[in-house]
Write a protein that holds these residues in place. Structure first.
Motif, PDB file in Angstrom:
ATOM      1  N   PRO A  71     -37.125   0.611 107.928  1.00 11.23           N
ATOM      2  CA  PRO A  71     -37.839  -0.440 108.658  1.00 11.23           C
ATOM      3  C   PRO A  71     -37.800  -1.811 107.981  1.00 11.23           C
ATOM      4  CG  PRO A  71     -39.173   1.541 108.567  1.00 11.23           C
ATOM      5  CD  PRO A  71     -37.975   1.758 107.673  1.00 11.23           C
ATOM      6  N   THR A  72     -37.716  -1.855 106.677  1.00 10.23           N
ATOM      7  CA  THR A  72     -37.689  -3.142 105.979  1.00 10.23           C
ATOM      8  C   THR A  72     -36.298  -3.488 105.468  1.00 10.23           C
ATOM      9  OG1 THR A  72     -38.262  -2.100 103.880  1.00 10.23           O
ATOM     10  CG2 THR A  72     -40.089  -2.921 105.244  1.00 10.23           C
ATOM     11  N   ALA A  73     -35.309  -2.703 105.856  1.00 12.21           N
ATOM     12  CA  ALA A  73     -33.962  -2.862 105.311  1.00 12.21           C
ATOM     13  C   ALA A  73     -33.374  -4.247 105.539  1.00 12.21           C
ATOM     14  CB  ALA A  73     -33.036  -1.795 105.883  1.00 12.21           C
ATOM     15  N   ALA A  74     -33.471  -4.770 106.740  1.00 13.57           N
ATOM     16  CA  ALA A  74     -32.829  -6.049 107.044  1.00 13.57           C
ATOM     17  C   ALA A  74     -33.386  -7.182 106.194  1.00 13.57           C
ATOM     18  CB  ALA A  74     -32.960  -6.377 108.523  1.00 13.57           C
ATOM     19  N   GLY A  75     -34.690  -7.321 106.145  1.00 10.45           N
ATOM     20  CA  GLY A  75     -35.296  -8.389 105.347  1.00 10.45           C
ATOM     21  C   GLY A  75     -35.022  -8.245 103.874  1.00 10.45           C
ATOM     22  N   ALA A  76     -35.122  -7.032 103.364  1.00 14.67           N
ATOM     23  CA  ALA A  76     -34.874  -6.783 101.944  1.00 14.67           C
ATOM     24  C   ALA A  76     -33.415  -7.029 101.596  1.00 14.67           C
ATOM     25  CB  ALA A  76     -35.279  -5.358 101.576  1.00 14.67           C
ATOM     26  N   ALA A  77     -32.527  -6.602 102.454  1.00 15.99           N
ATOM     27  CA  ALA A  77     -31.104  -6.774 102.191  1.00 15.99           C
ATOM     28  C   ALA A  77     -30.735  -8.255 102.153  1.00 15.99           C
ATOM     29  CB  ALA A  77     -30.275  -6.034 103.236  1.00 15.99           C
ATOM     30  N   VAL A  78     -31.228  -9.033 103.107  1.00 13.59           N
ATOM     31  CA  VAL A  78     -30.940 -10.466 103.130  1.00 13.59           C
ATOM     32  C   VAL A  78     -31.490 -11.137 101.881  1.00 13.59           C
ATOM     33  CG1 VAL A  78     -31.436 -12.634 104.325  1.00 13.59           C
ATOM     34  CG2 VAL A  78     -30.751 -10.614 105.640  1.00 13.59           C
ATOM     35  N   ARG A  79     -32.711 -10.809 101.512  1.00 10.32           N
ATOM     36  CA  ARG A  79     -33.337 -11.400 100.321  1.00 10.32           C
ATOM     37  C   ARG A  79     -32.555 -11.034  99.059  1.00 10.32           C
ATOM     38  NH1 ARG A  79     -37.986  -8.316  99.691  1.00 10.32           N
ATOM     39  NH2 ARG A  79     -36.691  -7.024  98.345  1.00 10.32           N
ATOM     40  N   ASP A  80     -32.301  -9.744  98.879  1.00  7.25           N
ATOM     41  CA  ASP A  80     -31.664  -9.278  97.651  1.00  7.25           C
ATOM     42  C   ASP A  80     -30.195  -9.664  97.554  1.00  7.25           C
ATOM     43  OD1 ASP A  80     -34.099  -8.180  96.942  1.00  7.25           O
ATOM     44  OD2 ASP A  80     -33.542  -6.132  97.492  1.00  7.25           O
ATOM     45  N   MET A  81     -29.454  -9.513  98.631  1.00  4.33           N
ATOM     46  CA  MET A  81     -28.040  -9.878  98.580  1.00  4.33           C
ATOM     47  C   MET A  81     -27.874 -11.390  98.441  1.00  4.33           C
ATOM     48  SD  MET A  81     -26.414  -7.131  98.360  1.00  4.33           S
ATOM     49  CE  MET A  81     -24.721  -7.419  98.776  1.00  4.33           C
ATOM     50  N   GLY A  82     -28.774 -12.158  99.051  1.00  5.76           N
ATOM     51  CA  GLY A  82     -28.744 -13.613  98.868  1.00  5.76           C
ATOM     52  C   GLY A  82     -28.969 -13.987  97.414  1.00  5.76           C
ATOM     53  N   ALA A  83     -29.951 -13.348  96.786  1.00  3.35           N
ATOM     54  CA  ALA A  83     -30.241 -13.612  95.374  1.00  3.35           C
ATOM     55  C   ALA A  83     -29.058 -13.208  94.491  1.00  3.35           C
ATOM     56  CB  ALA A  83     -31.502 -12.865  94.948  1.00  3.35           C
ATOM     57  N   LEU A  84     -28.419 -12.095  94.826  1.00  2.00           N
ATOM     58  CA  LEU A  84     -27.282 -11.636  94.033  1.00  2.00           C
ATOM     59  C   LEU A  84     -26.091 -12.583  94.183  1.00  2.00           C
ATOM     60  CD1 LEU A  84     -25.984  -9.663  92.136  1.00  2.00           C
ATOM     61  CD2 LEU A  84     -25.536  -8.152  94.088  1.00  2.00           C
ATOM     62  N   LEU A  85     -25.799 -13.011  95.399  1.00  2.00           N
ATOM     63  CA  LEU A  85     -24.719 -13.978  95.596  1.00  2.00           C
ATOM     64  C   LEU A  85     -24.973 -15.247  94.780  1.00  2.00           C
ATOM     65  CD1 LEU A  85     -24.099 -13.707  99.441  1.00  2.00           C
ATOM     66  CD2 LEU A  85     -22.392 -13.282  97.654  1.00  2.00           C
ATOM     67  N   GLU A  86     -26.186 -15.766  94.872  1.00  2.00           N
ATOM     68  CA  GLU A  86     -26.521 -16.996  94.145  1.00  2.00           C
ATOM     69  C   GLU A  86     -26.364 -16.801  92.638  1.00  2.00           C
ATOM     70  OE1 GLU A  86     -27.082 -19.942  95.295  1.00  2.00           O
ATOM     71  OE2 GLU A  86     -27.667 -19.685  97.378  1.00  2.00           O
ATOM     72  N   ALA A  87     -26.768 -15.643  92.112  1.00  2.00           N
ATOM     73  CA  ALA A  87     -26.638 -15.367  90.678  1.00  2.00           C
ATOM     74  C   ALA A  87     -25.168 -15.270  90.263  1.00  2.00           C
ATOM     75  CB  ALA A  87     -27.378 -14.084  90.314  1.00  2.00           C
ATOM     76  N   LEU A  88     -24.365 -14.608  91.076  1.00  2.00           N
ATOM     77  CA  LEU A  88     -22.943 -14.495  90.769  1.00  2.00           C
ATOM     78  C   LEU A  88     -22.271 -15.854  90.790  1.00  2.00           C
ATOM     79  CD1 LEU A  88     -22.245 -11.265  92.820  1.00  2.00           C
ATOM     80  CD2 LEU A  88     -21.837 -11.507  90.359  1.00  2.00           C
ATOM     81  N   TRP A  89     -22.551 -16.654  91.812  1.00  2.00           N
ATOM     82  CA  TRP A  89     -21.959 -17.994  91.900  1.00  2.00           C
ATOM     83  C   TRP A  89     -22.404 -18.870  90.743  1.00  2.00           C
ATOM     84  CZ3 TRP A  89     -23.721 -18.296  97.636  1.00  2.00           C
ATOM     85  CH2 TRP A  89     -22.856 -17.548  98.437  1.00  2.00           C
ATOM     86  N   ALA A  90     -23.694 -18.813  90.406  1.00  2.00           N
ATOM     87  CA  ALA A  90     -24.220 -19.644  89.318  1.00  2.00           C
ATOM     88  C   ALA A  90     -23.551 -19.287  87.989  1.00  2.00           C
ATOM     89  CB  ALA A  90     -25.735 -19.480  89.213  1.00  2.00           C
ATOM     90  N   ALA A  91     -23.158 -18.018  87.837  1.00  2.00           N
ATOM     91  CA  ALA A  91     -22.494 -17.568  86.615  1.00  2.00           C
ATOM     92  C   ALA A  91     -20.979 -17.834  86.662  1.00  2.00           C
ATOM     93  CB  ALA A  91     -22.771 -16.085  86.387  1.00  2.00           C
ATOM     94  N   GLY A  92     -20.500 -18.415  87.775  1.00  2.00           N
ATOM     95  CA  GLY A  92     -19.091 -18.774  87.874  1.00  2.00           C
ATOM     96  C   GLY A  92     -18.174 -17.704  88.412  1.00  2.00           C
ATOM     97  N   HIS A  93     -18.737 -16.627  88.979  1.00  2.00           N
ATOM     98  CA  HIS A  93     -17.916 -15.539  89.513  1.00  2.00           C
ATOM     99  C   HIS A  93     -17.621 -15.758  90.993  1.00  2.00           C
ATOM    100  CE1 HIS A  93     -18.698 -13.574  85.743  1.00  2.00           C
ATOM    101  NE2 HIS A  93     -19.987 -13.744  85.942  1.00  2.00           N
TER     102      HIS A  93
END
Length: 123
Positions: A71-93
């Motif tokens: 039931p909470t998958a969509a919101g959690a996935a968007v939040r978490d995957m967004g944070a992960l993308l931002e962290a990877l990009w910020a680290a230059g990956h």
């Protein structure tokens, strides 16, 4: 998510754990993934071979995100995957999401604003 980086699996797992507030899961043979309170991430070497620069489907790492609660998958996935993308990009990956909700992620999951190719000079 596909990631192009010079990081080892251990290093990538640590970055994922830091970005999402999770814990690296290990077995006798090494890192098996990262888990949080209501999600799990699996890191695996990409079985598709090819030149990494050609297309993201040839990048060396795949990251699979699985929320435990549907039931909470969509919101959690968007939040978490967004944070992960931002962290990877910020680290230059280089990182790009390939999922049903990529349009809800920062820079459409890496497809726009130059994020598809990561930061200039990134490995």
């Amino acid at each position: 998510m596909y990631v192009r980086t010079g990081f080892t699996k251990d290093e990538l797992a640590f970055l994922v754990a830091m970005a999402l507030g999770g814990t690296v899961q290990r077995a006798a043979w090494g890192v098996i993934g990262v888990s949080g309170e209501s999600w799990e991430v699996t890191l695996s070497a990409n079985p598709v071979t090819g030149e990494p620069d050609d297309d993201f489907v040839n990048w060396p790492w795949q990251i699979e995100y699985e929320p435990e609660s549907v039931p909470t998958a969509a919101g959690a996935a968007v939040r978490d995957m967004g944070a992960l993308l931002e962290a990877l990009w910020a680290a230059g990956h280089w990182a790009v999401a390939a999922c049903d909700y990529e349009h809800l992620l920062p820079n459409s999951g890496g497809w726009h604003a130059g994020r598809y190719l990561g930061q200039p000079g990134a490995v």
